[in-house]
Design an enzyme around this catalytic site. Structure first.
Site, mmCIF file in Angstrom:
data_model
loop_
_atom_site.group_PDB
_atom_site.id
_atom_site.type_symbol
_atom_site.label_atom_id
_atom_site.label_comp_id
_atom_site.label_asym_id
_atom_site.label_seq_id
_atom_site.Cartn_x
_atom_site.Cartn_y
_atom_site.Cartn_z
ATOM 1 N N PRO A 42 73.231 -26.579 113.387
ATOM 2 C CA PRO A 42 73.299 -25.896 114.678
ATOM 3 C C PRO A 42 72.117 -26.267 115.574
ATOM 4 O O PRO A 42 71.002 -26.476 115.097
ATOM 5 C CB PRO A 42 73.207 -24.407 114.315
ATOM 6 C CG PRO A 42 73.082 -24.330 112.828
ATOM 7 C CD PRO A 42 72.722 -25.691 112.328
ATOM 8 N N GLY A 43 72.359 -26.334 116.852
ATOM 9 C CA GLY A 43 71.289 -26.443 117.840
ATOM 10 C C GLY A 43 70.798 -25.052 118.182
ATOM 11 O O GLY A 43 70.790 -24.168 117.315
ATOM 12 N N TYR A 56 67.242 -31.527 113.220
ATOM 13 C CA TYR A 56 66.037 -32.293 112.868
ATOM 14 C C TYR A 56 65.965 -32.596 111.368
ATOM 15 O O TYR A 56 64.973 -33.133 110.880
ATOM 16 C CB TYR A 56 64.760 -31.650 113.432
ATOM 17 C CG TYR A 56 64.438 -30.231 113.004
ATOM 18 C CD1 TYR A 56 64.082 -29.935 111.692
ATOM 19 C CD2 TYR A 56 64.441 -29.194 113.933
ATOM 20 C CE1 TYR A 56 63.755 -28.650 111.302
ATOM 21 C CE2 TYR A 56 64.111 -27.898 113.557
ATOM 22 C CZ TYR A 56 63.772 -27.633 112.237
ATOM 23 O OH TYR A 56 63.454 -26.349 111.850
ATOM 24 N N GLY A 60 70.968 -11.848 112.122
ATOM 25 C CA GLY A 60 71.065 -13.113 112.851
ATOM 26 C C GLY A 60 72.411 -13.790 112.700
ATOM 27 O O GLY A 60 73.468 -13.140 112.696
ATOM 28 N N LEU A 61 72.355 -15.112 112.556
ATOM 29 C CA LEU A 61 73.602 -15.881 112.475
ATOM 30 C C LEU A 61 74.380 -15.544 111.208
ATOM 31 O O LEU A 61 75.608 -15.548 111.209
ATOM 32 C CB LEU A 61 73.283 -17.386 112.506
ATOM 33 C CG LEU A 61 72.761 -17.894 113.858
ATOM 34 C CD1 LEU A 61 72.234 -19.318 113.729
ATOM 35 C CD2 LEU A 61 73.845 -17.826 114.920
#
Ligand code: COA
Length: 293
Positions: free
Chosen positions: A197-198, A156, A26-27
């Site tokens: 991050p969004g 969030y 992933g990221l």
């Protein structure tokens, strides 16, 4: 627009050793790839050694850099200390800790078992705490300076979010830790920052957070004022900058990279975007007439 271009100059991270938790996919993998390209040594850790080994092999081939796979469950402090030791044995010193490992699932909170809630808190909050404490103690004991911790949180973390309550609770804690230690450990030459991050699609998180046809029902790009999701290189660029010496005066900051997503949800009148352009003449007239009357 070339937002997928690579930002920093060649060798910008040469001489740095970076540990990325959850760096095997992933990221985390995208950031590892860019750090290696910029000349850093990178250790990637997670529970799954096989996955780490194949990522390390792939990225070493691609970048010519040095990538060390280290098995570690961040929930366990002894394993974190072992990971640190392994990295020190291999590279001599470590300069940057990137707390990226996370766990999350969507669920109404009342459906969660106590253990399910704990599982997410343990990976995200306790895991970040374990790594931060072990690395921080090491750096402070050794009296070394110019070290940096980067935490991946989420937007969030400060708004909270329904249906991912364990994750929101844990990320809020990580953000509080970031800001607290930015002040407390600055005297030891340790910077603490965070990225929020969004939507940056990754196979693992996306399949888990939006299973089945939820992905089609909730097109996340539509929630973003810039009308697109993020590209991994954009996040990697920001992370590389924040851990580099170019950001030596950035401390205690959380940088949001979400195309304006969370603010769109927050602004009271943002829903007026749905009003078509031609209707504004009519509305303006109605409002002005009201004032006159
Ligand atoms: N809904 C409700 N409860 C769930 C759940 C879900 N979707 N997934 C797991 N749980 C519960 C399990 O039932 C268990 O509780 P129980 O013992 O009371 O039954 C508890 O959570 C732990 O589950 P387990 O599968 O044993 O945990 P794990 O440590 O192996 O897995 C996860 C951790 C759950 C976070 C797993 O999804 C994971 O490893 N994810 C990879 C990382 C990730 O999520 N990345 C995305 C980051 S945004």
């Amino acid at each position: 627009m070339n937002y997928t271009n690579k930002m920093l100059r060649d060798n910008a991270l040469k001489g740095k050793t970076i540990v990325i938790t959850g760096g095997g996919s992933g990221l985390g993998k995208s950031m590892t790839n860019y750090f290696l390209e910029l000349g850093a040594n990178v250790a990637i850790s997670s529970r799954n050694l096989e996955k780490l080994q194949s990522t390390a092999e792939e990225l070493e081939k691609e970048t010519g850099g040095k990538c060390l796979p280290v098995q570690c469950d961040v929930r366990n402090y002894e394993e974190v200390e072992q990971m640190l030791k392994q990295v020190l044995d291999e590279f001599g010193e470590v300069d940057i800790l990137l707390n990226n490992a996370a766990g999350n699932f969507i669920s109404p909170t009342e459906r969660l078992s106590a253990n399910a809630f704990d599982t997410i808190i343990d990976i995200v909050l306790k895991g970040s705490k374990n790594c931060t404490l072990a690395f921080g103690k090491h750096w402070i004991d050794k009296k070394v300076e110019n070290k940096s911790i980067l935490n991946i949180v989420t937007t969030y973390a400060w708004t909270g979010s329904a249906y991912v309550v364990p994750s929101a609770t844990a990320k809020a804690g990580v953000l509080a830790m970031t800001r607290s230690l930015a002040v407390e450990w600055a005297k030891y030459g340790i910077r603490n920052n965070a990225i929020a991050p969004g939507p940056f699609p990754t196979k693992g998180a996306w399949d888990r957070l939006l299973p089945g046809d939820l992905k089609d029902k909730f097109d996340l790009a539509k929630k973003v004022p810039l009308k697109r999701v993020g590209d991994h290189q954009e996040l990697a660029n920001l992370a590389a900058y924040l851990v580099s010496d170019f950001a030596a005066y950035v401390n205690g900051e959380v940088i949001t990279i979400d195309g304006g997503e969370w603010l769109k949800g927050a602004g009271q009148f943002n829903l007026l975007e749905a009003i078509p352009e031609e209707m504004w003449d009519q509305l303006e007239m109605m409002i002005k007439n009201k004032k006159r009357g």
